[in-house]
Design an enzyme around this catalytic site. Sequence first.
Site, PDB file in Angstrom:
ATOM      1  N   ASP A  26       0.812  -1.217   0.000  1.00  0.00           N
ATOM      2  CA  ASP A  26       0.000   0.000   0.000  1.00  0.00           C
ATOM      3  C   ASP A  26       0.846   1.267   0.000  1.00  0.00           C
ATOM      4  O   ASP A  26       0.376   2.322  -0.399  1.00  0.00           O
ATOM      5  CB  ASP A  26      -0.937  -0.005   1.221  1.00  0.00           C
ATOM      6  CG  ASP A  26      -2.395  -0.078   0.810  1.00  0.00           C
ATOM      7  OD1 ASP A  26      -2.644  -0.413  -0.366  1.00  0.00           O
ATOM      8  OD2 ASP A  26      -3.277   0.200   1.631  1.00  0.00           O
ATOM      9  N   ASP A 327     -12.343  -7.765   8.739  1.00  0.00           N
ATOM     10  CA  ASP A 327     -12.433  -9.222   8.660  1.00  0.00           C
ATOM     11  C   ASP A 327     -13.656  -9.752   9.414  1.00  0.00           C
ATOM     12  O   ASP A 327     -14.383 -10.610   8.908  1.00  0.00           O
ATOM     13  CB  ASP A 327     -11.145  -9.863   9.192  1.00  0.00           C
ATOM     14  CG  ASP A 327     -10.631  -9.184  10.451  1.00  0.00           C
ATOM     15  OD1 ASP A 327     -11.428  -8.545  11.154  1.00  0.00           O
ATOM     16  OD2 ASP A 327      -9.432  -9.302  10.736  1.00  0.00           O
TER      17      ASP A 327
END
Length: 614
Positions: A26, A327
């Site tokens: 990223d 998640d």
Amino acid sequence: MVMSTVLSVMAYDYPPEKLSVYLSDDAGSELTYYALIEASEFAKHWLPFCKKFNIQPRSPATYFASQSNHQGKEVLFIQKLYKDLESRINAAVKRGRIPEEVRSSNVGFSQWKSYVSRRDHDTIIQIVIDGRDPKATDVEGYVLPTLVYLAREKRPQYFHNFKAGAMNALLRVSSHISNGQIILNVDCDMYSNNSDSIRDALCFLMDEEKGHEIAYVQFPQKFHNVTKNDIYGSALRVMNKVEFSGMDGFGGPRYLGTGCFHRRDVLCGKKYSKGYKNDWNSKNFRNSEDNVNELEEKSKHLASCSYEKNTQWGKEMGLRYGCIVEDGMTGLSIQRQGWKSIYCNPEKEAFLGVAPTSLIQTLAQHKRWSEGDLQILLSRYSPASFGRGKISLGLRMVYCIYSLWAVNSLATLYYSTIPSLYLLRGIPLFPEVSSLWLIPFTYVIFAKYVASLVEFLVAGGTILGWWNEQRIWLYKRISSYLFALIDTVLKTLGLSDAAFVITAKVTDKEVSQRYENEMMDFGASSPMFTIIATIALVNLLCFLEMMKKALNGGSGLVMVLQTMALQVLVCGILVVINWPLYQGLTDRSKMPTSLAIKAFILALVICISFSLLF
């Protein structure tokens, strides 16, 4: 560390032509890309070496660290190659730039010409190893897995949705390049410790009777650097051994964000239906027409900032947005669609990562987890109501337990301060020793802690490790969870913005040495340490004052024990459990002097104020 993780999954005992490995960076760092190029060259030697000698684990850093005496020409040759790889990567990182001869010989570095910063750059996709190329082979002539570097586009004006956004970009790009039916995602430090774990997962997903019901197979989060007595409670022993196994019986564990094998179509939004059957014999789409350059260019728009605009990505497709524990929300959403999950906890750990090595890292990690779980409870994905009829009541209750971690900080804060302050005033809050009402209190305390100790020992812990776990239990609830609750309230009122705090994976030598010696580290100045130290000192002052009054009063000690035995017990245990902190207060190397003074003044003010005002 990252390259060892990459190499460990490249070396799976699985047909390499069916295996593609993607690294999401990223920050868009050319140093990471350079390290990946170096690792790809080393892989040509490492992969055949692993298969020839059946090496376990297949992370080169871990393997060479665990082998003290290396014998044989091949082993010494591979070790030298790895040391050279390590030194070149470390030298480049130290210089902060890529060697000019490497830059000029690799056209991939040209994509960094428009690079502004890690928060402002174009999409960068580089297919480092093209698995379709018959020339992409190891030194033994066997085909290598596909290896891809991806840095999605970042712009300051676009919210990037943290890890969930990066995962969704990977999903789309990988679907255009390799499109494997099964996706494994691992964190950068979570190397593969068992080269057969793919086969373990496929045994569930391809089961003829129940496999069609399973969306993902979750392996536990385990760590290779946990000390014997686990001073920061990082091993999550009871959670891994007891709680997730319990969730498995109710329909499957939650998605943990790493060490998980997913069905691609389920992650991309496919809902469960009774007639669903996966055709494992059908050939996957794999782009075989475009060359590498065309494939890279055509895939770039899939990782652009604007691609998801007016789509279902982050809502019904991919990892869900709107929460810093993406998640948990994603797993809950998948289970609500009718899918089940499997918890696979083999004797040989499938993945091993790096546990936090300082108290501040542990507290920061748990603040994010508890804050995210509370956000889920307050969202439309709340397990209290979301999935009713699709998710079993037992499983929703387990989700609620995690979601209420932050709220439970209030009860812990109360019991760790108020009984001790009332003890200071000589006011009993619990039944006397002679009262029958003491029995239920005694039973609850005894049953709770005996059960906790038995679970911890069964899960492979030690008695001292359990005691450390109780200390961390207290610290998390009066700091991490309390601040998580405050932040969630502020964000709900629109007074604060969401932030994703990344758990540190690298620490300095002094902190690591303390961790290995099982010495608590209070070296960082943090508001969380301030509240922990203040409450510890409040209990110490209350306990000392109580003892002083009782001893000066002749038979006062007997009277105190008869009327306030439980309060004395609670306060005494809090003093004993905080002993490492008291040691830290007197050691400048363990705790900043300014923090110790601040905590002592606050504790004095609280005790004096309570005595005078109430």
